[in-house]
Design an enzyme around this catalytic site. Sequence first.
Site, PDB file in Angstrom:
ATOM      1  CG  ASP A  29      -2.101   1.007   1.125  1.00  0.00           C
ATOM      2  OD1 ASP A  29      -2.322   1.305   0.133  1.00  0.00           O
ATOM      3  OD2 ASP A  29      -2.920   1.048   1.950  1.00  0.00           O
ATOM      4  CG  HIS A  46      -0.257   1.942  -9.604  1.00  0.00           C
ATOM      5  ND1 HIS A  46      -0.390   1.510  -8.022  1.00  0.00           N
ATOM      6  CD2 HIS A  46      -1.220   2.547  -9.907  1.00  0.00           C
ATOM      7  CE1 HIS A  46      -1.529   2.061  -7.658  1.00  0.00           C
ATOM      8  NE2 HIS A  46      -2.013   2.773  -8.850  1.00  0.00           N
ATOM      9  CG  LEU A 140       9.368 -17.583  -3.201  1.00  0.00           C
ATOM     10  CD1 LEU A 140      10.509 -17.172  -2.227  1.00  0.00           C
ATOM     11  CD2 LEU A 140       8.961 -16.573  -3.993  1.00  0.00           C
TER      12      LEU A 140
END
Length: 249
Positions: A29, A46, A140
């Site tokens: 955020d 972004h 991962l």
Amino acid sequence: MTVMQTSLKQLPRDLDQNRLPRHVAVIMDGNGRWAKRQGLPRIMGHHRGVDALKNLLRCCDDWGIKALTAYAFSTENWGRPLEEVEFLMTLFELVLRRELQEMMAENVRIQFVGNLTALPQSLQAEIERSMQDTQHNTGLQFTVATNYGGRQEILQACRAIATEVQQGNLQPDEIDEALFSRHLYTANVSDPDLLIRTSGEMRLSNFLLWQMAYAELYITDVLWPDFDRSEFHRALCAYQRRERRFGKV
Ligand code: IPE
Ligand code: IPE
Ligand code: MG
């Protein structure tokens, strides 16, 4: 490779290898506020947010964390201005196409969770391809929550379970936590041990409501594009100072 680069790849010495979170979840955020502070349009935030996520992914890989889940777009984020939503959808698609090769090389297994059928067709195709191409990778486990809402996820699980009961394949008293978890999008990944939220907001914003029951929460004022290795290091140190009691004494 320089000495500096080598040392960044190693787990910092003040962290205990044996007590790392298995699964880290992040609410990324503060992209908009980051951009605003720089006098840039929100979308630039972004853009930079993607770089921060890439760095975190590499860092988890380097430091031996097995699973990372990132909140990329919530079911509530459709309420943003159309240009921003469209920009994000295009960005996800571009990044996915651009990064797939590197994820393959790094043995990352990517999966997307959320109501994917509502996403643009071309993005859905890219998502499908990335999940298929990486499905046998053993490194991962990288989960991206896109058009994800915790309540929506719980409701779709309820519907699926109710259908099984209606068809006579399941008895109501067979519904336990394990069965319910298997009906969630996250069936193949353990619950998060650590949730990181950037930009100082102290809420879950509908993220992994069921799975977060015993996650350790770490909230930092740092805005997502500025969340780097040293910030992650700080979060892991805080995590290792916690005593996880799970209701016991
Ligand atoms: C998070 O940053 C990114 C997404 C929700 C897609 P924001 O866009 O929410 O940034 P702020 O909270 O407005 O600063
Ligand atoms: C949460 O951030 C969603 C993502 C990071 C994708 P928001 O910026 O949408 O959350 P609120 O609106 O502050 O709760
Ligand atoms: Mg926000």
